[in-house]
Design a protein around this motif. Structure first.
Motif, PDB file in Angstrom:
ATOM      1  N   GLN A  28       0.826  -1.212   0.000  1.00 14.27           N
ATOM      2  CA  GLN A  28       0.000   0.000   0.000  1.00 14.27           C
ATOM      3  C   GLN A  28       0.858   1.259   0.000  1.00 14.27           C
ATOM      4  O   GLN A  28       0.567   2.201  -0.726  1.00 14.27           O
ATOM      5  CB  GLN A  28      -0.921   0.007   1.225  1.00 14.27           C
ATOM      6  CG  GLN A  28      -1.887  -1.145   1.266  1.00 14.27           C
ATOM      7  CD  GLN A  28      -2.887  -1.096   0.136  1.00 14.27           C
ATOM      8  OE1 GLN A  28      -3.366  -0.048  -0.241  1.00 14.27           O
ATOM      9  NE2 GLN A  28      -3.198  -2.253  -0.434  1.00 14.27           N
ATOM     10  N   VAL A  87       4.110   0.378  -8.237  1.00 12.65           N
ATOM     11  CA  VAL A  87       3.167   0.894  -9.234  1.00 12.65           C
ATOM     12  C   VAL A  87       3.128  -0.044 -10.439  1.00 12.65           C
ATOM     13  O   VAL A  87       2.056  -0.424 -10.923  1.00 12.65           O
ATOM     14  CB  VAL A  87       3.565   2.322  -9.664  1.00 12.65           C
ATOM     15  CG1 VAL A  87       2.766   2.746 -10.874  1.00 12.65           C
ATOM     16  CG2 VAL A  87       3.366   3.278  -8.521  1.00 12.65           C
ATOM     17  N   PRO A 139       1.512   5.215  -3.737  1.00 14.05           N
ATOM     18  CA  PRO A 139       1.064   5.254  -5.136  1.00 14.05           C
ATOM     19  C   PRO A 139      -0.366   5.786  -5.208  1.00 14.05           C
ATOM     20  O   PRO A 139      -1.196   5.435  -4.374  1.00 14.05           O
ATOM     21  CB  PRO A 139       1.129   3.788  -5.566  1.00 14.05           C
ATOM     22  CG  PRO A 139       2.015   3.122  -4.584  1.00 14.05           C
ATOM     23  CD  PRO A 139       1.888   3.869  -3.314  1.00 14.05           C
ATOM     24  N   ASP A 161       3.756   8.949 -10.328  1.00 14.81           N
ATOM     25  CA  ASP A 161       2.863   7.847  -9.949  1.00 14.81           C
ATOM     26  C   ASP A 161       2.543   7.803  -8.479  1.00 14.81           C
ATOM     27  O   ASP A 161       1.748   6.979  -8.053  1.00 14.81           O
ATOM     28  CB  ASP A 161       3.493   6.510 -10.354  1.00 14.81           C
ATOM     29  CG  ASP A 161       3.487   6.333 -11.846  1.00 14.81           C
ATOM     30  OD1 ASP A 161       2.445   6.612 -12.452  1.00 14.81           O
ATOM     31  OD2 ASP A 161       4.519   5.952 -12.406  1.00 14.81           O
ATOM     32  N   ASP A 162       3.188   8.617  -7.696  1.00 18.83           N
ATOM     33  CA  ASP A 162       2.903   8.533  -6.272  1.00 18.83           C
ATOM     34  C   ASP A 162       3.042   9.879  -5.572  1.00 18.83           C
ATOM     35  O   ASP A 162       3.589  10.833  -6.124  1.00 18.83           O
ATOM     36  CB  ASP A 162       3.789   7.481  -5.593  1.00 18.83           C
ATOM     37  CG  ASP A 162       5.257   7.748  -5.797  1.00 18.83           C
ATOM     38  OD1 ASP A 162       5.580   8.723  -6.493  1.00 18.83           O
ATOM     39  OD2 ASP A 162       6.079   6.989  -5.284  1.00 18.83           O
ATOM     40  N   ARG A 214       4.632  13.214  -7.378  1.00 17.61           N
ATOM     41  CA  ARG A 214       5.447  12.652  -8.453  1.00 17.61           C
ATOM     42  C   ARG A 214       4.530  12.033  -9.503  1.00 17.61           C
ATOM     43  O   ARG A 214       3.320  12.103  -9.398  1.00 17.61           O
ATOM     44  CB  ARG A 214       6.401  11.610  -7.881  1.00 17.61           C
ATOM     45  CG  ARG A 214       7.310  12.213  -6.821  1.00 17.61           C
ATOM     46  CD  ARG A 214       8.535  11.382  -6.591  1.00 17.61           C
ATOM     47  NE  ARG A 214       8.233  10.082  -6.003  1.00 17.61           N
ATOM     48  CZ  ARG A 214       9.158   9.293  -5.464  1.00 17.61           C
ATOM     49  NH1 ARG A 214      10.431   9.668  -5.475  1.00 17.61           N
ATOM     50  NH2 ARG A 214       8.843   8.131  -4.948  1.00 17.61           N
TER      51      ARG A 214
END
Lengths: 629, 194
Positions: free
Chosen positions: A487, A538, B132, B115-116, B113
């Motif tokens: 997570q 990701v 994320p 993706d996160d 950022r």
């Protein structure tokens, strides 16, 4: 109410006036007549198990207490001594029975008792009538309650597992409780009770529907069970009940239920090992210390110590026996729909954890188990229960005790995608400690004082799929974190860490017994890991398709050639053609169209050939499909 | 404080030079002096509003005043000497909290950022978290009466893991709302399973 098909559990609803309910699952996919998208009731014996039994016990207690009185009233010659007692009671006065007798209120009393009984039975009966469930192509739904109606619906692509529990008494009657595990606290959908055969069929259906398996794949699997409902439905209920009780008692002695010809357990725990593993534990040590303390205390004349400790020891013994009995008959086996774990001697629990529902795995070994080489495996997963629920523990211990080889076999089931060399590495280096060619990144020399005993084991390893954390010498632990389930990820650094240029690493996963953290990691390495994990998780999460696990295989094919799959979907009468646009409008076969629709997830099939052609590669290329939303 | 949605920053340093017309954010992170501190290469840290310090000073300060007053009343007027002990301990803790508050607030930062989301806080005890976007379960915005008076809000990014703990306090209300919409939108396009 009228739309609810009449009889119940096991019975196919007498063809109801309306056709299949909206959202009924494709008939090829379901094996049980209970999962046809219609509302069904639970087993008629349910009220008995859910409270009726309690009522019977109360009646029994009342009757037992009144036995002497009843004998005296109706059969006085059988109870010679009671007469005098009754006279004594009458002198004391205030006994309701005497009051009834004295005022000659037999009829009134009888009517009152009867009325209470009738009300109770009616309440039980109506609550059973109102308790219905249905299984559609997309979700499981239960509604219950008379005055306060509750309705609960669980989407199938969020199913975290299915548990089949058979408590002792229900088991004797051949019934089982089915629990569809959702993601959240108190998020489970319970179907209690169904007959065991039905519960197993419904479980298979739920898993099959949740897997998103295509019709052509499920065909052979589903048609087998679909032909058996006749066998499921036995001639007479009362007659079968007797057989069931007999069979279950034999089952208790012989072994666990034999779920439809499925794979063998990959791990076998001998009873001796199970008992020994409980004996060799820290709590036993505490018990011994307590006993020694008591003995010394008593010998010194402090006898009250005995009074305080004896109940504690009895409680401990009870806990001990219970946890051993619970882990007896443990078995773990792969099934197409996930890992099947069965355990329990009297109350049998069978749970199926579909692929990708394991958020963290911890292999650990206490110091007492080291000579024997035993390990235990616990996992973090969404159990749909509150943290305070004591039975949560059962659903998180995957291997109560096993050898390194057992651990390897269980990990193979829990993390099937790990490459073999990685798996060897887990056992050789992760569990048994560093070998000269250590693949883990360990604590730097300057920070050894933070982990004075375990610095040489304290390390991590990052691969494309998992993050491994190894730590501990006295209690050896290895945490395996699938990146697709991670997570978030954190670094913590306190002043002392900073002085040694190290940092703490913490991974965040769903709540459970495994807490993944690692102290004293070199600061630069940790910052690099921070970026790697961020990117890796990701990437892994986007590539992950386990929420509809069986679609995985189906979607691998379109990647090779979309045309081939479409042709296969559409059936034999469609000529295999290179593109989708040719096969869908041309073939016009229902099953073919619906299959494509499912994979494209939209009405695009209708709107025209070019759209279909455009969207199939999208699904195949690994983009998140719309069915996720 | 502007209401323009452009205030919502992305990771591109060029587009996020601070708006000179507003003092909506702190400028310049406070970091530990040691070379061994945690630091990310590249990326722009967005900070919280200075009003957060004011709000916290008022609320913690008034609590401190109550504690001091209660202690004084109990000890001097009612001669309950034991009250010095809890009163004294609480006063010291609260005074210390007040003293480090301004620096603490300047150490809170977040980076958006590709993706996160990266969140940082703490000076002596540094904490960096990367979440994320796709892991988002929900976004909470809360503001108390005092927060509303100063126009700030707290944003909480909730994932399936309880430990994630990304709570960004003291965002200008408009920033909090644009940030929420932005995060929800990005999360939608990167949605993953649990």
């Amino acid at each position: 109410m009228s739309s609810i098909p009449e009889p119940v559990d096991g019975a196919i609803p007498p063809d109801s006036s309306d056709a299949a309910a909206p959202g009924a699952p494709p008939p090829q996919l379901v094996g049980s007549p209970l999962s046809d998208g219609e509302w069904h009731r639970l087993h008629p014996l349910t009220p008995l198990l859910r409270g009726g039994l309690f009522l019977l016990v109360i009646i029994g207690v009342v009757l037992a207490n009144l036995r002497d009185r009843l004998l005296y009233i109706f059969l006085p010659w059988l109870a010679p001594g009671v007469g005098e007692e009754v006279v004594e009671w009458e002198q004391v006065g205030g006994d309701p029975i005497d009051f009834i007798i004295a005022n000659n209120l037999y009829v009134l009393a009888g009517v009152a008792v009867l009325a209470v009984l009738i009300v109770l039975v009616t309440v039980f009966y109506t609550s059973w009538r109102f308790h219905t469930f249905r299984i559609t192509g997309d979700d499981v739904e239960v509604r219950s309650g008379i005055l306060f109606r509750t309705q609960r619906r669980a989407p199938l692509d969020r199913v975290q597992g299915v548990n089949l529990t058979r408590p002792m008494i229900a088991r004797l009657l051949g019934m089982a409780k089915l629990e569809v595990v959702g993601a959240g606290t108190d998020a489970n959908v319970k179907l209690e009770y169904l007959s065991t055969a039905n519960a197993e069929a419904v479980r298979a259906d739920i898993l099959r529907l949740a897997s998103g398996r295509r019709i052509e794949m499920a065909g052979p699997a589903a048609r087998g069970p679909a032909s058996t409902p006749g066998a499921v439905r036995a001639p007479g209920r009362v007659a079968t009940l007797g057989q069931t009780v007999g069979r279950e008692i034999t089952g208790l002695i012989e072994g666990p239920e034999t779920p439809v010809a499925e794979a063998e357990s990959v791990v076998n725990i001998p009873v001796g090992r199970l008992v020994a593993s409980h004996v060799l534990s820290a709590s036993t040590l505490a018990l011994l210390v307590a006993v020694v303390a008591i003995v010394i205390g008593v010998s010194q004349g402090v006898t009250w110590l005995l009074l305080g400790f004896v109940p504690a020891i009895i409680g401990f013994g009870a806990y001990w026996v219970r946890s051993i009995v619970r882990s007896l008959r443990y078995s773990i086996a792969p099934t197409p729909d996930g890992v099947r774990i069965t355990f329990g001697l009297f109350t049998t629990i069978t749970e199926i954890v579909p692929p990708g529902r394991v958020h963290a795995v911890e292999v650990s070994q206490g110091i007492f188990w080291r000579p024997a080489g035993w390990w235990t495996i616990r996992i973090n997963r969404l159990t749909g229960r509150s943290a305070a629920d004591s039975s949560t523990d059962q659903f998180t211990t995957v291997l109560p005790v096993g050898t390194a080889a057992d651990v390897d076999r269980v990990l193979r089931l829990l993390q099937p995608s790990l490459p073999d060399e990685e798996r060897d590495l887990i056992v050789q280096q992760g569990m048994l400690g560093p070998t000269p060619d250590d693949a883990f990144t360990n604590t730097p020399r300057r920070a050894r004082w933070i982990r004075p005993l375990s610095y040489w084991r304290n390390g991590f390893r990052f691969t494309d799929e998992v993050l491994l954390m190894r730590r501990g010498v006295v209690w050896r632990k290895l945490v395996i974190l699938p990146l697709a389930r991670l997570q978030s990820f954190a670094l913590h650094q306190g002043p002392l860490d900073r002085a040694s240029r190290v940092t703490n690493v913490r991974a965040h996963v769903v709540t459970g017994p495994v807490s993944p953290f690692l102290a004293a990691v070199d600061r630069d390495t940790a910052l690099a890991l921070f970026d790697d994990v961020a990117r890796g998780s990701v990437r892994a999460a986007l590539a992950d398709r386990t929420h509809r696990w069986a679609q995985d295989e189906a979607e691998a094919k379109p990647a090779e050639g979309a045309g081939d799959v479409a042709a296969a979907d559409a059936g034999d009468d469609v000529i295999a053609s290179p593109t989708v646009e040719a096969s869908v409008p041309g073939g016009d076969v229902v099953s073919g169209a619906s299959a494509v629709e499912a994979s494209v997830s939209g009405g695009d099939v209708v709107s025209g050939a070019p759209t279909v052609e455009a969207s199939v590669p999208v699904t195949a290329s690994g983009e998140p499909g719309e069915d996720r939303g | 404080m502007t209401n323009s949605p452009e205030q919502i920053p992305d990771s591109n340093p060029a587009s996020t030079t601070t708006d000179p017309t507003s003092a909506a954010e702190f400028e310049g992170l406070v970091e530990p002096r040691s070379e061994n501190r945690l630091a990310l290469a590249g990326g722009v840290w967005h900070q919280i509003s200075p009003k957060y310090v004011t709000v916290q000073l008022i609320s913690t300060g008034s609590f401190l005043a109550v504690v001091v007053a209660a202690t004084l009343v109990l000890t001097l007027l009612m001669h309950q000497l034991w009250a010095w002990i809890p009163g004294g301990i609480m006063t010291v803790i609260l005074a210390w909290t007040l003293a480090i508050l301004p620096r603490q607030a300047r150490a809170i930062g977040y980076q958006l950022r590709d993706d996160d989301l990266v969140f940082r806080r703490g000076i002596l005890w540094q904490r960096f978290v990367a979440v994320p976007y796709g892991r988002m379960q929900l976004i909470d915005i809360t503001h108390g009466p005092l927060d509303r008076g100063f126009g700030i809000a707290q944003l909480k990014f909730v994932t399936a893991a309880a430990a994630t703990g990304v709570v960004i306090p003291g965002l200008a209300q408009s920033t909090a709302e644009t940030l929420r919409d932005h995060l929800v939108e990005v999360a939608e396009s990167r949605r993953t399973g649990l």
